[in-house]
Design a protein around this motif. Structure first.
Motif, PDB file in Angstrom:
ATOM      1  N   PRO A 127      -4.082  -3.357  -6.503  1.00 26.99           N
ATOM      2  CA  PRO A 127      -3.509  -2.012  -6.645  1.00 26.99           C
ATOM      3  C   PRO A 127      -2.049  -2.029  -7.060  1.00 26.99           C
ATOM      4  CG  PRO A 127      -4.822  -2.161  -4.651  1.00 26.99           C
ATOM      5  CD  PRO A 127      -4.704  -3.550  -5.181  1.00 26.99           C
ATOM      6  N   VAL A 128      -1.267  -2.937  -6.502  1.00 23.00           N
ATOM      7  CA  VAL A 128       0.146  -2.998  -6.870  1.00 23.00           C
ATOM      8  C   VAL A 128       0.651  -4.415  -6.634  1.00 23.00           C
ATOM      9  CG1 VAL A 128       0.967  -2.274  -4.582  1.00 23.00           C
ATOM     10  CG2 VAL A 128       2.408  -1.900  -6.578  1.00 23.00           C
ATOM     11  N   SER A 157      -1.493  13.535  -1.908  1.00 22.68           N
ATOM     12  CA  SER A 157      -1.763  12.389  -2.773  1.00 22.68           C
ATOM     13  C   SER A 157      -1.527  11.077  -2.041  1.00 22.68           C
ATOM     14  CB  SER A 157      -0.871  12.459  -4.022  1.00 22.68           C
ATOM     15  OG  SER A 157      -0.997  11.289  -4.803  1.00 22.68           O
ATOM     16  N   TYR A 158      -0.448  11.003  -1.258  1.00 27.46           N
ATOM     17  CA  TYR A 158      -0.137   9.787  -0.497  1.00 27.46           C
ATOM     18  C   TYR A 158      -1.237   9.459   0.507  1.00 27.46           C
ATOM     19  CZ  TYR A 158       2.102   6.886   3.054  1.00 27.46           C
ATOM     20  OH  TYR A 158       2.377   5.893   3.962  1.00 27.46           O
ATOM     21  N   HIS A 203       9.470  -1.813 -11.145  1.00 30.32           N
ATOM     22  CA  HIS A 203       8.955  -3.113 -11.600  1.00 30.32           C
ATOM     23  C   HIS A 203       7.644  -3.471 -10.896  1.00 30.32           C
ATOM     24  CE1 HIS A 203      12.770  -3.667 -13.678  1.00 30.32           C
ATOM     25  NE2 HIS A 203      13.397  -3.396 -12.551  1.00 30.32           N
ATOM     26  N   LEU A 204       6.744  -2.499 -10.835  1.00 32.64           N
ATOM     27  CA  LEU A 204       5.437  -2.687 -10.221  1.00 32.64           C
ATOM     28  C   LEU A 204       4.356  -2.483 -11.271  1.00 32.64           C
ATOM     29  CD1 LEU A 204       6.023  -0.530  -6.999  1.00 32.64           C
ATOM     30  CD2 LEU A 204       6.220  -3.007  -7.187  1.00 32.64           C
ATOM     31  N   THR A 205       3.216  -3.092 -11.071  1.00 31.78           N
ATOM     32  CA  THR A 205       2.087  -2.908 -11.977  1.00 31.78           C
ATOM     33  C   THR A 205       0.786  -2.920 -11.200  1.00 31.78           C
ATOM     34  OG1 THR A 205       1.078  -3.684 -14.034  1.00 31.78           O
ATOM     35  CG2 THR A 205       1.756  -5.371 -12.459  1.00 31.78           C
ATOM     36  N   LEU A 214       0.833  -1.203   0.000  1.00 29.38           N
ATOM     37  CA  LEU A 214       0.000   0.000   0.000  1.00 29.38           C
ATOM     38  C   LEU A 214       0.868   1.253   0.000  1.00 29.38           C
ATOM     39  CD1 LEU A 214      -2.770   1.279   0.085  1.00 29.38           C
ATOM     40  CD2 LEU A 214      -2.773   1.033   2.565  1.00 29.38           C
ATOM     41  N   ASN A 215       1.940   1.244   0.789  1.00 30.31           N
ATOM     42  CA  ASN A 215       2.862   2.381   0.796  1.00 30.31           C
ATOM     43  C   ASN A 215       3.541   2.559  -0.553  1.00 30.31           C
ATOM     44  OD1 ASN A 215       2.588   3.431   3.454  1.00 30.31           O
ATOM     45  ND2 ASN A 215       3.712   1.676   4.255  1.00 30.31           N
ATOM     46  N   LEU A 216       3.947   1.444  -1.178  1.00 32.67           N
ATOM     47  CA  LEU A 216       4.557   1.528  -2.501  1.00 32.67           C
ATOM     48  C   LEU A 216       3.591   2.131  -3.511  1.00 32.67           C
ATOM     49  CD1 LEU A 216       6.557  -1.807  -3.019  1.00 32.67           C
ATOM     50  CD2 LEU A 216       7.475   0.505  -2.870  1.00 32.67           C
ATOM     51  N   TYR A 217       2.346   1.682  -3.446  1.00 32.71           N
ATOM     52  CA  TYR A 217       1.336   2.167  -4.379  1.00 32.71           C
ATOM     53  C   TYR A 217       1.127   3.675  -4.226  1.00 32.71           C
ATOM     54  CZ  TYR A 217      -3.183   2.487  -6.763  1.00 32.71           C
ATOM     55  OH  TYR A 217      -4.208   2.828  -7.604  1.00 32.71           O
TER      56      TYR A 217
END
Length: 543
Positions: A364-365, A285-286, A339-341, A222-225
């Motif tokens: 989400p990620v 945004s975060y 390298h996330l999608t 979630l933090n990465l997203y």
């Protein structure tokens, strides 16, 4: 069963919704009304007050005139301010059910429902029930499943087990997920004797119904997203718009004081102000995304997918697997670096829910190399892996660069002409900014060209990839869900055997236009033969 009225809490939600829709008109009235007025603008406040009272009065009447009833075979809703309307929504026709619960409704055990059908009734759905008990949504969902099961009896379709090497690879990749969205029952899913997945799309009968599955996003993911989002850009754009309207809203002496203060700031101080504004935009945004996708969970029960998420407003969207028109793997350029999608579903209803609200988020990620394996647990017709795409030739990159740069160059030149006649002193810095913007547009054109590609995976499955403004999107589309196919070219491109391929699939109430431009003619012809095999010889679609 008698007609039911909405709880009193529904009136508050309806007031809030009406006020939000009227907010832009109120702001516009204030901005226009206070401009250059010498009477203090009291007449403006009178008009605003009358408008607010009128909106609230109409909302109150709408609330009093609204009733609903859960009949044996349908939901019956009666509404209407001046014209009385009665809507009959059969349970078997309900495509998607969206349940939302604001934090202030949770203590009262109330939630809002949005009912979606294929009748297409705009972004608000076929019907909305404000602030009803959760039992209402549970009852509608249960009756919908029962009615749809009676309408289309389930057919068992044998599905071959995955090969041993595919099982081992799936086990290794899902095990590598670790804390990053750990599945709740991986052993049961990967057991070849349990709910085995098909290794190719099912082409006849109904799809096999896997056992109940679930996926929950981890705090790390979630933090990465949230941190890799470009959501701060719209926030900064809105802030710039408000700054531009600053002189129309605030008193003149305030405006003069601010302008005097800004003129006294050094260049370093202005840079610091810009950096602070950027940081504030990123933080907003975060926090917005963290609360929006808090405890995101995707579950599958039978042929129903359910996505639930949210802290301040808990949202739950349920849709059936056959409603999936395509699966989209989306990456911003920042998420490509990591390298996330993001995995999204294009569905035949309005229950969209992502940063741009144009698709239903499934994950989400997730790590890009693990995304297909993770999603095949839920969407069995996805491939185990994707071979190299048939991409745009490097000699065709020029077309993308030209198209991206030319339009922006014309806009920049027009702006520079206006600055030359209006503020000549600003011409040099404006020209430098304009040149940088055109260069950025050209780089974006290169990015889009490098992202474009297509590949036929099987007689029933096609993958297309395209690039937009710093976002790459890969679509997996089944032939049965393609609404139309277009192959477009021009006199000049036809001489070079170059064309544009356009695939149209249904997305909500509208259409998702998937275009891969400047492909070689044989590639587009192969896709056309894949879509219309009866018009071409067997095997003509192979790439």
């Amino acid at each position: 069963m008698k007609d039911e009225r909405l709880p009193l809490a529904a009136l508050i939600l309806m007031f809030a919704e009406s006020g939000y829709k009227s907010l832009v008109y109120v702001i516009g009235l204030i901005v226009i009304g206070f401009r250059d007025r010498r009477d203090g603008g009291w007449i403006v406040w009178v008009l605003v007050a009358v408008g607010v009272l009128l909106v609230f009065g109409m909302t109150l009447v709408r609330y009093l005139r609204f009733t609903y009833r859960l009949a044996d075979a349908q939901v019956v809703i009666k509404s209407g301010l001046f014209v009385r309307k009665t809507r009959h929504i059969p349970y078997a026709k309900i495509q998607t059910l969206r349940r939302q619960q604001w934090f202030f409704l949770k203590p009262f055990n109330l939630e809002s429902l949005t009912i979606e059908t294929s009748g297409k009734n705009g972004s608000e759905g076929e019907a909305q029930l404000y602030a009803v008990a959760p039992s209402v949504g549970v009852a509608i969902d249960a009756r919908r499943k029962t009615a749809q099961a009676k309408a289309v009896p389930a057919q068992a379709v044998p599905a071959p087990a995955l090969a041993a090497r595919d099982q081992a690879a799936a086990a290794a990749q899902l095990g590598a997920l670790g804390a990053a969205g750990q599945p709740s029952e991986p052993a049961a899913v990967l057991d070849p004797t349990a709910s085995a997945q098909p290794s190719a799309p099912v082409t006849s009968g109904a799809e096999p119904l896997p056992a109940e599955l679930s996926y929950t996003i981890s705090a790390h993911d979630l933090n990465l997203y949230a941190l890799t989002s470009l959501g701060f850009i719209p926030i900064l754009t809105g802030a710039l718009w408000l700054w531009d309207k600053f002189d129309d809203i605030v008193p003149k002496d305030w405006e003069q004081n601010v302008n005097r203060y800004m003129a006294q700031l050094a260049v370093a101080a202005l840079v610091a102000v810009i950096i602070v504004a950027l940081v504030i935009g990123i933080v907003i945004s975060y926090l917005r995304l963290v609360q929006k996708y808090y405890q995101f969970t995707l579950t599958q029960s039978g042929d129903t997918l359910t996505a639930a998420r949210g802290l301040l407003k808990r949202t739950q969207v349920s849709t059936r697997l056959h409603q999936l028109q395509a699966v989209r793997f989306s990456q911003t350029v920042i998420r490509q670096w990591f390298h996330l999608t993001t995995v999204q579903a294009l569905i035949a209803s309005n229950a969209s829910d992502d940063e741009q609200s144009d698709a239903m988020v499934l994950m989400p990620v997730v790590k890009a190399d693990q995304a297909l394996t993770a999603m095949r647990r839920f969407v069995t017709w996805l491939p185990a892996q994707v071979p190299a795409l048939q991409t745009v030739q490097r000699s065709r990159y020029w077309y993308y660069i030209r198209n991206a740069a030319l339009g922006n160059l014309v806009a920049v030149l027009a702006g520079l002409v206006g600055i030359y006649f209006g503020r000549p002193a600003w011409l040099l810095p404006a020209a430098l900014i304009g040149a940088a913007w055109v260069l950025l547009a050209a780089l974006q054109g290169t990015y889009s060209a490098r992202s474009a590609g297509v590949k036929i995976l099987s007689p029933d499955l096609l993958v297309l990839q395209k690039g937009g403004w710093w976002r790459r999107q890969r679509y997996f589309v089944r032939r049965a869900n393609v609404q139309s196919l277009e192959v477009n070219t021009s006199v000049w491109l036809a001489k070079r055997r170059v064309c544009h391929l356009v695939i149209n699939v249904r997305q909500g109430d509208s259409n998702e236009n998937i275009e891969v431009s400047y492909l070689e003619q044989p590639v587009a012809d192969a896709v056309r033969a894949w879509y219309r095999p009866a018009d071409f010889g067997a095997g003509d679609w192979a790439l």
